[in-house]
Motif scaffolding. Structure first.
Motif, short mmCIF file in Angstrom:
data_model
loop_
_atom_site.label_atom_id
_atom_site.label_comp_id
_atom_site.label_asym_id
_atom_site.label_seq_id
_atom_site.Cartn_x
_atom_site.Cartn_y
_atom_site.Cartn_z
N UNK A 196 -9.85 108.44 -152.71
CA UNK A 196 -8.66 108.03 -153.47
C UNK A 196 -8.78 106.56 -153.84
N UNK B 90 0.19 108.88 -151.35
CA UNK B 90 -0.87 107.99 -150.86
C UNK B 90 -1.80 107.46 -151.97
N UNK B 91 -2.38 108.35 -152.82
CA UNK B 91 -3.24 107.79 -153.87
C UNK B 91 -2.47 106.88 -154.82
N UNK C 5 -11.21 111.48 -147.40
CA UNK C 5 -10.18 111.73 -148.41
C UNK C 5 -9.63 110.41 -148.93
N UNK D 33 1.35 120.91 -141.10
CA UNK D 33 1.15 122.06 -140.21
C UNK D 33 2.34 123.02 -140.21
N UNK D 34 3.40 122.66 -140.94
CA UNK D 34 4.56 123.54 -141.02
C UNK D 34 4.46 124.51 -142.20
N UNK E 3 5.02 114.08 -135.41
CA UNK E 3 4.31 114.95 -136.36
C UNK E 3 3.34 115.89 -135.65
N UNK F 283 -11.02 119.07 -150.34
CA UNK F 283 -11.79 119.66 -149.26
C UNK F 283 -11.35 121.09 -149.01
N UNK G 159 -6.94 99.91 -145.94
CA UNK G 159 -6.14 101.09 -146.20
C UNK G 159 -6.49 102.17 -145.18
N UNK H 1 -7.44 118.46 -144.92
CA UNK H 1 -7.70 117.08 -145.31
C UNK H 1 -6.42 116.32 -145.56
N UNK I 138 0.02 104.92 -153.91
CA UNK I 138 0.16 103.64 -153.20
C UNK I 138 -1.14 102.85 -153.29
N UNK I 139 -2.25 103.56 -153.14
CA UNK I 139 -3.55 102.87 -153.24
C UNK I 139 -3.73 102.32 -154.65
N UNK J 184 -3.19 114.33 -144.40
CA UNK J 184 -2.92 113.56 -143.19
C UNK J 184 -1.74 114.21 -142.47
N UNK J 185 -1.96 114.68 -141.25
CA UNK J 185 -0.95 115.52 -140.60
C UNK J 185 0.34 114.79 -140.25
N UNK J 186 0.31 113.45 -140.21
CA UNK J 186 1.53 112.71 -139.85
C UNK J 186 2.35 112.36 -141.08
N UNK J 187 1.86 112.70 -142.25
CA UNK J 187 2.63 112.43 -143.46
C UNK J 187 3.19 113.74 -144.00
N UNK K 134 -12.86 113.86 -142.15
CA UNK K 134 -12.34 114.27 -143.46
C UNK K 134 -11.19 113.37 -143.91
N UNK K 135 -10.35 112.93 -142.97
CA UNK K 135 -9.21 112.08 -143.35
C UNK K 135 -9.69 110.80 -144.00
N UNK L 159 5.95 118.74 -142.94
CA UNK L 159 4.65 118.27 -142.47
C UNK L 159 3.61 119.36 -142.77
N UNK M 111 -2.17 116.09 -154.53
CA UNK M 111 -2.56 114.75 -154.09
C UNK M 111 -3.76 114.24 -154.89
#
Lengths: 264, 310
Positions: free
Chosen positions: B174, A117-118, B170, A151-152, B265, A100, B180, A104, A120-121, A106-109, B166-167, A149, A165
């Motif tokens: 995947x 993530x992909x 995405x 945003x850092x 976060x 994107x 999930x 896009x 793990x999926x 995930x801000x908490x990861x 978007x999350x 993170x 990713x």
């Protein structure tokens, strides 16, 4: 990017898979795309070859993103047929990764957890996930930022992490929606070089949407022109991914053609 | 929470953390001192303090209670009720909120029912609880649950609906499926909002568990407080009130700290309200430079400091 020099040696070790096999062929036949109440593109016939990089340009609102989202199966086609290697598309899948424009991740990861993530999926075992994610981050020059993170880090670094990713899931097609659109010109040129480096060896088919004609002509094997609700033309690009080809007469002529057709 | 935010903001910079603690303790001590003065002098202006127990009376009563067994039974009874009710509300509230936000069928089936039940104060459900449940114990837990359930449900629903699409897209590209997306996008993404609901919920739960105990309990802090009132044991009433205050403060702090830990976060500026660089009357005109420095300094220290000051 300063890291592109130490990327090359790693690439060879990764490109174990015969690269030509990984890509996938995407075909649209008489396809109408858009939302039910607002079709954007009609009667699209397009054959995207295995392993090629197709760039897509057009004025804003012409349906570039709609085309990508349809290829990713996030949006069903309103009419016509869309095939992957001769079989109709059946829902979103890890085979067709989407990148994107921004935000896009995930801000908490952390960046590494995002890249994991992909994997793990795809049910890659946990320890293997970590190793692969770190490899991919190193490949896009983010080895030192793996625990940050999103945003850092800077916008360019976020886009590199998104690229890592998307590629970590070993997709057969990578769909990119103006991935460098929000970056400044200098960062963008660096990102284009990085993209070329990283894609080499994956063999993936790439559909790259941009509003920047020069970017489209540098990256693509072919360029598709969208406008007025239709696919206007698909043109071969002479000497793709060659920075010295800028003043090649054939390239200059094509650039003029593209700009004129977009202007009208 | 305990003090208005702007005041804390203004005193933040000149005082080191120790100073802020001292200030908080001093404020509490001043309030107690005022109470002691007013009651020991039997001040009887428009407000009447002559019947009011003094701080020392209450302290003596407290000491007596703490050494007896009943106090601790009351305490554990009340805590068991609120923890059970609140955990049930947290689990079912989050599940219900996600369901209503993500499924049109669930929204149509549950939405109207929830909207009609929601405005009913939980404490007004005492008759229902008495009819429904075989014992008072379950009735009280039910009322506590109902009190916390709706704040949790509503804030979960809102924050799930407000998630960036978007999350989800995405994760779909995947190859991720429904579960999930639930585990990797919906729940973590809605967590800040969920904790907003949990913070409100734990507060309302306390109000309701105490009220329900006053009406129909056997044992419990609320029951004991009401008992003391009926036998005109005013210091005992105050012991109950202090106990409720401290327990409520402890539980809501627990929820708050857990929330901060799990949503670390979040970009800083949008989270801890006290960390906002508020223009301060005493500092801004005289020393503009330090104010600019402050916004640049790493926020980690501020966060660490704030966690102990809730």
């Amino acid at each position: 990017m300063s890291t592109s020099s130490d990327i090359k040696p790693e690439l060879r070790t990764v490109a174990q898979a015969p690269s030509s096999v990984r890509g996938t062929r995407l075909t649209l036949q008489a396809a109408t795309l858009g939302r039910r109440d607002a079709p954007v593109l009609a009667d699209v016939d397009l054959d995207i070859a295995r392993g090629e990089i197709l760039t897509v340009v057009g004025p804003s609102g012409c349906g570039k993103s709609t085309l990508l989202r349809t290829l990713a199966s996030l949006l069903p086609p309103l009419a016509g047929e869309i095939d992957q290697d001769g079989h109709p598309l059946a829902g979103p899948s890890a085979e067709r990764a989407l990148i994107f424009q921004e935000d896009a991740l995930l801000p908490w990861r952390t960046l590494r957890a995002n890249v994991e993530l992909p994997l793990a999926i795809g049910r890659v075992p946990r320890s293997e996930r970590r190793v692969q994610a770190e490899e991919w981050l190193a490949r896009v020059g983010l080895a030192d930022h793996a625990r940050q993170l999103p945003h850092r880090v800077s916008g360019g670094q976020r886009q590199r992490a998104q690229l890592a990713r998307a590629l970590a899931g070993r997709p057969r097609a990578v769909l990119m929606d103006e991935p460098f659109g929000a970056l400044d010109a200098q960062t963008r040129a660096g990102m284009q070089d990085l993209l070329v480096e990283v894609l080499r060896g994956t063999g993936a088919t790439v559909v790259f949407v941009t509003h920047d004609v020069d970017e489209a002509l540098f990256l693509g094997d072919r360029v598709a022109l969208l406008g007025a609700g239709r696919l206007l033309a698909v043109r071969d690009i002479p000497r793709p991914r060659d920075r010295t080809a800028l003043d090649d007469p054939a390239r200059v002529a094509l650039r003029r053609d593209v700009l004129t057709s977009l202007g009208t | 929470m305990s003090r208005p935010a702007p005041r804390a903001g203004r005193y933040r910079r000149p005082l080191p953390p120790i100073g802020r603690y001292a200030l908080r303790v001093a404020a509490l001590a001043a309030a107690l001192g005022l109470w002691q003065v007013l009651t020991s002098l039997d001040v009887d202006l428009w407000l009447r303090f002559s019947q009011f127990p003094t701080v020392t009376d209450v302290a003596h009563a407290f000491a007596d209670r703490v050494s007896g067994a009943d106090y601790w039974t009351d305490l554990t009874d009340s805590l068991t009720r609120i923890v059970t009710g609140f955990l049930l509300a947290a689990v079912l509230g989050v599940a219900g909120g996600v369901l209503v936000a993500r499924s049109r069928l669930a929204e149509d089936l549950l939405g109207p029912l929830l909207e009609v039940v929601r405005p009913i104060p939980a404490i007004a459900l005492v008759p229902v609880a008495i009819l429904l449940f075989p014992s008072n114990e379950e009735g009280i837990v039910f009322i506590t649950f109902t009190a916390a359930f709706f704040p949790v449900l509503v804030s979960t629903r809102h924050s799930v609906r407000a998630l960036t699409p978007v999350w989800e897209e995405a994760v779909l590209t995947m190859g991720g499926g429904r579960w999930r997306i639930l585990g990797s996008v919906v729940l973590p993404g809605a967590l800040p909002g969920i904790f907003g609901g949990l913070s409100v919920g734990i507060g309302v739960s306390w109000i309701c568990v105490i009220s329900a105990e006053m009406i129909s309990g056997q044992y419990g802090v609320g029951y004991r407080t009401w008992q003391d009132y009926t036998i005109v044991n005013y210091p005992g009433v105050f012991v109950g009130m202090v106990t409720i205050g401290v327990l409520g403060w402890l539980t809501s702090t627990t929820v708050e700290l857990l929330g901060r830990r799990l949503t670390r976060w979040l970009p800083r500026t949008s989270y801890v309200p006290g960390a906002r660089p508020t223009p301060s009357r005493t500092l801004a005109p005289a020393r503009p430079a330090p104010a600019a420095v402050r916004t640049e300094q790493p926020s980690g220290t501020e966060e660490a400091r704030d966690e102990h000051l809730v």
